[in-house]
Write a protein that holds these residues in place. Structure first.
Motif, mmCIF file in Angstrom:
data_model
loop_
_atom_site.group_PDB
_atom_site.id
_atom_site.type_symbol
_atom_site.label_atom_id
_atom_site.label_comp_id
_atom_site.label_asym_id
_atom_site.label_seq_id
_atom_site.Cartn_x
_atom_site.Cartn_y
_atom_site.Cartn_z
ATOM 1 N N GLU A 133 0.832 -1.202 0.000
ATOM 2 C CA GLU A 133 0.000 0.000 0.000
ATOM 3 C C GLU A 133 0.868 1.255 0.000
ATOM 4 O O GLU A 133 1.986 1.253 0.523
ATOM 5 C CB GLU A 133 -0.924 0.010 1.218
ATOM 6 C CG GLU A 133 -1.950 -1.127 1.241
ATOM 7 C CD GLU A 133 -2.936 -0.972 2.383
ATOM 8 O OE1 GLU A 133 -3.296 0.177 2.706
ATOM 9 O OE2 GLU A 133 -3.332 -2.000 2.956
ATOM 10 N N THR A 134 0.327 2.319 -0.592
ATOM 11 C CA THR A 134 1.033 3.602 -0.634
ATOM 12 C C THR A 134 0.255 4.619 0.181
ATOM 13 O O THR A 134 -0.974 4.692 0.091
ATOM 14 C CB THR A 134 1.198 4.088 -2.083
ATOM 15 O OG1 THR A 134 1.984 3.128 -2.817
ATOM 16 C CG2 THR A 134 1.903 5.438 -2.124
ATOM 17 N N PHE A 135 0.984 5.410 0.962
ATOM 18 C CA PHE A 135 0.356 6.389 1.851
ATOM 19 C C PHE A 135 0.936 7.775 1.590
ATOM 20 O O PHE A 135 2.088 7.915 1.184
ATOM 21 C CB PHE A 135 0.601 5.999 3.313
ATOM 22 C CG PHE A 135 0.026 4.665 3.689
ATOM 23 C CD1 PHE A 135 -1.256 4.560 4.181
ATOM 24 C CD2 PHE A 135 0.780 3.504 3.518
ATOM 25 C CE1 PHE A 135 -1.796 3.325 4.518
ATOM 26 C CE2 PHE A 135 0.250 2.266 3.849
ATOM 27 C CZ PHE A 135 -1.041 2.175 4.344
ATOM 28 N N THR A 136 0.119 8.789 1.845
ATOM 29 C CA THR A 136 0.570 10.175 1.664
ATOM 30 C C THR A 136 0.530 10.954 2.972
ATOM 31 O O THR A 136 0.796 12.154 2.975
ATOM 32 C CB THR A 136 -0.296 10.891 0.609
ATOM 33 O OG1 THR A 136 -1.678 10.813 0.996
ATOM 34 C CG2 THR A 136 -0.108 10.259 -0.765
ATOM 35 N N GLU A 137 0.203 10.278 4.065
ATOM 36 C CA GLU A 137 0.190 10.904 5.389
ATOM 37 C C GLU A 137 1.147 10.138 6.297
ATOM 38 O O GLU A 137 0.994 8.930 6.504
ATOM 39 C CB GLU A 137 -1.221 10.888 5.987
ATOM 40 C CG GLU A 137 -2.255 11.657 5.179
ATOM 41 C CD GLU A 137 -2.036 13.162 5.232
ATOM 42 O OE1 GLU A 137 -1.358 13.630 6.181
ATOM 43 O OE2 GLU A 137 -2.533 13.875 4.342
ATOM 44 N N ALA A 138 2.123 10.841 6.839
ATOM 45 C CA ALA A 138 3.136 10.182 7.667
ATOM 46 C C ALA A 138 2.537 9.503 8.890
ATOM 47 O O ALA A 138 3.056 8.484 9.361
ATOM 48 C CB ALA A 138 4.194 11.197 8.103
#
Length: 237
Positions: A133-138
């Protein structure tokens, strides 16, 4: 002897086909000669035939993991009383500039990461190797200890000094620290590979190569079930 203008099937061979065959033959001979002289390399790309599930793990890394596996101490697992995460001080501050260990890993493992004045990522993207999965929120990411702190405790770290345990918990030199989805990290808990492997099967080789490296670097023991699981995955890498 005159050239036969017919194929074996009895059909005429065109001049174009005959010329093409001659050219191809000449190119093959020339390529072979250049290879012998070391001018070109005709070796095939091993990555194209890498075993499924290897996630492109370099063969040299797998070979090193197999060597390290033979050097690990296989012992029944202990679970001495007294474990506490506080015995492994983690997320040191000022590791690089004003960044904590956690922030350094987020910077290292992310793409196009931008931070604020406190080194906290405010934008970027992170790919979780465990589940794809790819995330954009740390805040959606955990920093996983490849060998969990409690697993380290059970494998020998209970006998270490607090200083040694702190170095283990903040180890940026080996592959001990991974930025992964919070859900996969919490699913793993303190399990070893006999009880948990990443949901993404293609990550299994990278995972056990990293696990073996960390146990080897820190001279931690491996229990028999753990050993069997590691060897089983390595066989397919």
């Amino acid at each position: 002897m005159a050239k036969n203008p017919f194929s074996e099937s009895g059909k005429p061979v065109s001049k174009l086909t005959a010329i093409a065959g001659t050219v191809v033959g000449a190119l093959v001979i020339a390529a072979f000669a250049l290879q012998q002289l070391g001018v070109i390399d005709l070796e095939t790309d091993d990555s194209a035939t890498a075993p499924q599930g290897s996630s492109g793990t370099a063969s040299s890394d797998v070979g090193q993991a197999r060597e390290q596996m033979e050097e690990l101490r296989i012992e029944a697992e202990e679970d001495p009383p007294g474990y506490d995460r506080a015995l492994f001080p983690h997320w040191d501050s000022g590791v690089e500039d004003n960044c904590t260990t956690r922030q350094v890993v987020l910077l290292r493992d992310g793409e196009n990461v931008e931070t604020d004045d406190d080194c906290q990522p405010v934008s970027g993207s992170w790919y979780s190797e465990f589940d794809g999965e790819t995330f954009t929120e740390a805040q959606d990411l955990d920093i996983d200890h490849m060998v969990a702190l409690k697993e380290g405790w059970r494998s020998g770290a209970h006998a270490w000094s607090t200083e040694q345990r702190q170095k283990f918990a903040n180890d940026l030199d080996s592959s001990q620290l991974w930025a992964v989805s919070a859900s996969s990290n919490r699913s793993k808990g303190d399990s070893d590979p006999a009880d948990w492997l990443p949901p993404l099967e293609s990550a299994h080789c990278d995972y056990v190569v990293s696990w073996i490296e960390v146990k080897h670097v820190w001279d931690l023991t491996v229990d028999p079930d753990e050993e069997a699981a590691l060897r089983e995955v390595l066989e397919g890498c």
